[in-house]
Design a protein around this motif. Structure first.
Motif, mmCIF file in Angstrom:
data_model
loop_
_atom_site.group_PDB
_atom_site.id
_atom_site.type_symbol
_atom_site.label_atom_id
_atom_site.label_comp_id
_atom_site.label_asym_id
_atom_site.label_seq_id
_atom_site.Cartn_x
_atom_site.Cartn_y
_atom_site.Cartn_z
ATOM 1 N N TRP A 1 -14.729 -5.693 4.700
ATOM 2 C CA TRP A 1 -15.178 -4.310 4.882
ATOM 3 C C TRP A 1 -15.749 -4.096 6.277
ATOM 4 O O TRP A 1 -15.382 -3.134 6.974
ATOM 5 N N ILE A 2 -16.646 -4.958 6.693
ATOM 6 C CA ILE A 2 -17.307 -4.790 7.998
ATOM 7 C C ILE A 2 -16.287 -4.855 9.121
ATOM 8 O O ILE A 2 -16.271 -4.011 10.032
ATOM 9 N N THR A 3 -15.395 -5.848 9.063
ATOM 10 C CA THR A 3 -14.418 -6.030 10.144
ATOM 11 C C THR A 3 -13.474 -4.849 10.243
ATOM 12 O O THR A 3 -13.230 -4.312 11.338
ATOM 13 N N GLN A 4 -12.914 -4.427 9.109
ATOM 14 C CA GLN A 4 -11.924 -3.352 9.166
ATOM 15 C C GLN A 4 -12.556 -2.013 9.521
ATOM 16 O O GLN A 4 -11.939 -1.202 10.224
ATOM 17 N N LEU A 5 -13.769 -1.760 9.054
ATOM 18 C CA LEU A 5 -14.447 -0.530 9.465
ATOM 19 C C LEU A 5 -14.766 -0.558 10.959
ATOM 20 O O LEU A 5 -14.680 0.470 11.647
ATOM 21 N N ALA A 6 -15.141 -1.731 11.477
ATOM 22 C CA ALA A 6 -15.419 -1.853 12.915
ATOM 23 C C ALA A 6 -14.150 -1.646 13.742
ATOM 24 O O ALA A 6 -14.173 -0.977 14.784
ATOM 25 N N VAL A 7 -13.044 -2.218 13.287
ATOM 26 C CA VAL A 7 -11.763 -2.033 13.994
ATOM 27 C C VAL A 7 -11.366 -0.555 13.957
ATOM 28 O O VAL A 7 -10.913 0.006 14.967
ATOM 29 N N LEU A 8 -11.522 0.085 12.793
ATOM 30 C CA LEU A 8 -11.216 1.515 12.682
ATOM 31 C C LEU A 8 -12.054 2.326 13.654
ATOM 32 O O LEU A 8 -11.536 3.214 14.350
ATOM 33 N N SER A 9 -13.338 2.013 13.730
ATOM 34 C CA SER A 9 -14.222 2.734 14.649
ATOM 35 C C SER A 9 -13.780 2.558 16.094
ATOM 36 O O SER A 9 -13.714 3.519 16.867
ATOM 37 N N ALA A 10 -13.475 1.315 16.471
ATOM 38 C CA ALA A 10 -13.082 1.043 17.856
ATOM 39 C C ALA A 10 -11.792 1.769 18.228
ATOM 40 O O ALA A 10 -11.680 2.379 19.296
ATOM 41 N N LEU A 11 -10.794 1.709 17.341
ATOM 42 C CA LEU A 11 -9.512 2.357 17.637
ATOM 43 C C LEU A 11 -9.662 3.868 17.737
ATOM 44 O O LEU A 11 -9.014 4.516 18.579
ATOM 45 N N CYS A 12 -10.503 4.458 16.883
ATOM 46 C CA CYS A 12 -10.708 5.910 16.939
ATOM 47 C C CYS A 12 -11.467 6.319 18.200
ATOM 48 O O CYS A 12 -11.082 7.273 18.893
ATOM 49 N N LEU A 13 -12.535 5.601 18.501
ATOM 50 C CA LEU A 13 -13.354 5.957 19.663
ATOM 51 C C LEU A 13 -12.599 5.761 20.973
ATOM 52 O O LEU A 13 -12.829 6.488 21.939
ATOM 53 N N LEU A 14 -11.695 4.786 21.013
ATOM 54 C CA LEU A 14 -10.982 4.471 22.252
ATOM 55 C C LEU A 14 -9.670 5.231 22.401
ATOM 56 O O LEU A 14 -8.976 5.055 23.401
ATOM 57 N N LEU A 15 -9.324 6.075 21.428
ATOM 58 C CA LEU A 15 -8.059 6.804 21.536
ATOM 59 C C LEU A 15 -8.017 7.693 22.784
ATOM 60 O O LEU A 15 -6.992 7.700 23.493
ATOM 61 N N PRO A 16 -9.078 8.451 23.112
ATOM 62 C CA PRO A 16 -9.021 9.225 24.365
ATOM 63 C C PRO A 16 -8.897 8.335 25.599
ATOM 64 O O PRO A 16 -8.238 8.713 26.572
ATOM 65 N N VAL A 17 -9.518 7.158 25.564
ATOM 66 C CA VAL A 17 -9.399 6.215 26.682
ATOM 67 C C VAL A 17 -7.961 5.748 26.817
ATOM 68 O O VAL A 17 -7.430 5.618 27.922
ATOM 69 N N LEU A 18 -7.313 5.478 25.679
ATOM 70 C CA LEU A 18 -5.910 5.069 25.709
ATOM 71 C C LEU A 18 -5.039 6.159 26.313
ATOM 72 O O LEU A 18 -4.150 5.869 27.133
ATOM 73 N N SER A 19 -5.273 7.414 25.941
ATOM 74 C CA SER A 19 -4.492 8.510 26.516
ATOM 75 C C SER A 19 -4.700 8.607 28.021
ATOM 76 O O SER A 19 -3.757 8.860 28.785
ATOM 77 N N PHE A 20 -5.939 8.400 28.446
ATOM 78 C CA PHE A 20 -6.219 8.457 29.883
ATOM 79 C C PHE A 20 -5.523 7.316 30.614
ATOM 80 O O PHE A 20 -4.966 7.506 31.703
ATOM 81 N N ALA A 21 -5.520 6.127 30.001
ATOM 82 C CA ALA A 21 -4.914 4.963 30.655
ATOM 83 C C ALA A 21 -3.395 5.078 30.711
ATOM 84 O O ALA A 21 -2.772 4.623 31.688
ATOM 85 N N THR A 22 -2.773 5.668 29.708
ATOM 86 C CA THR A 22 -1.312 5.730 29.660
ATOM 87 C C THR A 22 -0.736 7.008 30.250
ATOM 88 O O THR A 22 0.396 7.010 30.750
#
Length: 535
Positions: A456-477
């Motif tokens: 639970w902790i790991t997958q929720l943390a991964v979900l949080s990271a991927l969601c929060l970094l989505l705008p960063v990914l758009s900026f990088a690509t």
């Protein structure tokens, strides 16, 4: 009723959570598709600017009629969109092919020549938001998948009714929430989201079954009309008040369409969207003028039917259908409204957000119910499965993690795949879909290999990271970001990324809260026979 609610709810909660989560995302399928096709943003903006630009509609209609007469003279129906807003004010023609199926061609509005499939600007191939639409009601399998989802939806109605019967204090419990109380908190959360959106849950489940009724209950239709596309069209045509028109065999030249279309627009009070010609170039010809639904129409009418005026080949008015009404009477209107209620075709952006929030509440109802099942049994194992009870409960723990957190990770992973896969990759849309299922499969394996708490902790943390970094990914690509999107008025792209950030914050808070909570003791298995022996 309590047993029925518990076990029916449990075994279908994982699938129904997936249906509700992807169905909620499907509400905004068009903005998601817009975000996932960044190469087309300039073309879309230009098309929006040209939407009200004057066009020579009479010439376009003439070009389309000439094209259809040359290439599809024997078709039983021609349909012309002289100003197709979906294709940037393009010119589009449709017809029934020899198998009775819809076929279409996009035409050059200047020459009338058919455009090839690659005339648009090159961009990344993607299913976009349609992935969530297709998955939530067919699991990407229009045959077996539709039946599985329909069966699960019937189970949901059983769980809803048995839940109302079981919880005698359900409305009182809605106003009660006891935080940090373990099982009691999960029950309070389950009751709150269920009661808050109970009318929506009943409506969305029932209408979801009704709109697939011809597929789920085909025998009466087949008995009266036969099978195949033509029989289905005959059935729906009769329901919707469309008379079957046999060809007379007497040739009839096509009349000038522009005066008829202009007359039809005045009668229905809408701009013409499509001109449908039944039995073209025959004396029995009928010309139907169908309008565009504007924002005012969607706010005024629950039914999304557009206005329609039908004329004979001589231009004589035969019938008129005002916007929001149907010609087939109560059965047709009921079917239309059921479909539009399910798909949020009315009320504009406010209704879309309401459906989105209520859909997420439905997903939360399924999720909290599944977690509540294990919370009840974590302190003391039951004996429902004899000696295999502990193994079954461990299986359920893993499925809870993979079905709730894992699916959420797969959904955001689908967005990441859109940005990371090469634009020129062959079968790129299929690879995006494969990434979605691959991430989900990895989440399932991880949930069974790790302890439930760690998973639970790991997958929720991964979900949080991927969601929060989505705008960063758009900026990088792409060099794009929400501030620039808002500045140029691209609220669809900004909405996708800001919503992802909001989900990232919520999932991060959940992961942090779970990480700080001390691990509970392992459940001690006590069977009923042992309890009796001890007594």
């Amino acid at each position: 009723m309590a047993w029925l609610h518990t076990w029916v709810g449990l075994w279908f909660s994982w699938l129904l959570f997936a249906v509700f989560l992807t169905g909620s995302l499907a509400v905004f399928s068009e903005p998601i598709t817009h975000w996932m096709t960044p190469e087309h943003h300039e073309a879309e903006a230009l098309a929006a600017q040209q939407e009200n630009a004057p066009v020579d509609r009479a010439r376009r209609l003439g070009l389309a009629v000439d094209y259809m007469a040359r290439h599809h003279a024997g078709a039983g129906m021609w349909e012309i969109w002289p100003v197709d807003r979906y294709h940037g004010n393009g010119l589009t023609a449709y017809w029934f092919d020899k198998n009775g199926m819809y076929a279409d061609a996009e035409l050059d509005p200047v020459t009338g020549a058919e455009l090839d499939d690659h005339h648009e600007a090159e961009g990344r191939a993607t299913l976009g938001g349609s992935h969530f639409v297709d998955f939530h009601y067919t699991l990407h399998d229009a045959g077996l998948g539709l039946w599985i989802v329909a069966f699960a939806t019937m189970a949901m109605l059983v769980a809803l009714i048995s839940g109302v019967v079981t919880h005698k204090r359900i409305f009182k419990d809605f106003f009660t929430f006891r935080a940090s109380k373990g099982q009691r908190s999960w029950l309070d959360a389950h009751n709150a989201v269920a009661v808050l959106t109970l009318p929506f849950q009943f409506m969305i489940a029932y209408t979801g079954i009704v709109i697939s009724g011809s597929t789920l209950m085909p025998a009466p239709i087949a008995a009266a009309y036969g099978s195949g596309p033509e029989a289905a069209r005959h059935y729906f045509g009769e329901m919707e008040g469309e008379e079957k028109l046999p060809r007379s065999g007497v040739a009839q030249a096509m009349p000038a369409l522009e005066p008829i279309v202009a007359h039809g627009e005045r009668l229905i009070g809408q701009t013409a969207r499509a001109i449908v010609i039944r039995n073209p170039e025959d004396s029995s010809m009928r010309i139907g003028v169908y309008g565009w639904n504007e924002d005012a129409d969607t706010f005024r009418n629950i039914s999304a039917t557009t206005g329609m005026a039908e004329f004979s080949a001589s231009g004589e008015l035969l019938r008129v259908r005002p916007p929001g009404e149907v010609l087939g009477g109560a059965p047709a209107l009921t079917r239309q409204v059921m479909g539009d209620l399910h798909m949020a075709k009315f009320g504009g952006l406010a209704i879309q957000w309401l459906y989105f929030i209520c859909g997420l509440a439905g997903a939360a109802m399924m999720g909290t119910g599944a977690v509540l099942f294990m919370a009840k049994r974590r302190a003391k194992l039951g004996d429902e499965f004899g000696g295999a009870t502990a193994r079954v409960y461990r299986l359920i723990e893993g499925l809870n993690v993979a079905a709730l957190a894992g699916l959420s990770v797969a959904c955001i992973g689908y967005f990441w795949a859109n940005r990371l896969l090469p634009v020129a990759l062959e079968n790129r849309a299929a690879w995006e879909l494969r990434c979605f299922f691959l991430v989900w499969a990895l989440a399932l394996a991880h949930a069974w290999l790790c302890s439930p708490r760690r998973a639970w902790i790991t997958q929720l943390a991964v979900l949080s990271a991927l969601c929060l970094l989505l705008p960063v990914l758009s900026f990088a690509t792409l060099g794009d970001h929400p501030y620039a999107q808002i500045a140029r008025g691209d609220w669809e792209s900004a909405g996708v990324e800001l919503s992802a950030v909001a989900f990232g914050v919520l999932s991060g808070w959940a992961a942090l809260r779970l990480w700080k909570r001390p691990a509970s003791a392992q459940p001690q298995r006590k069977s009923r026979s042992n309890e009796r022996a001890a007594a």
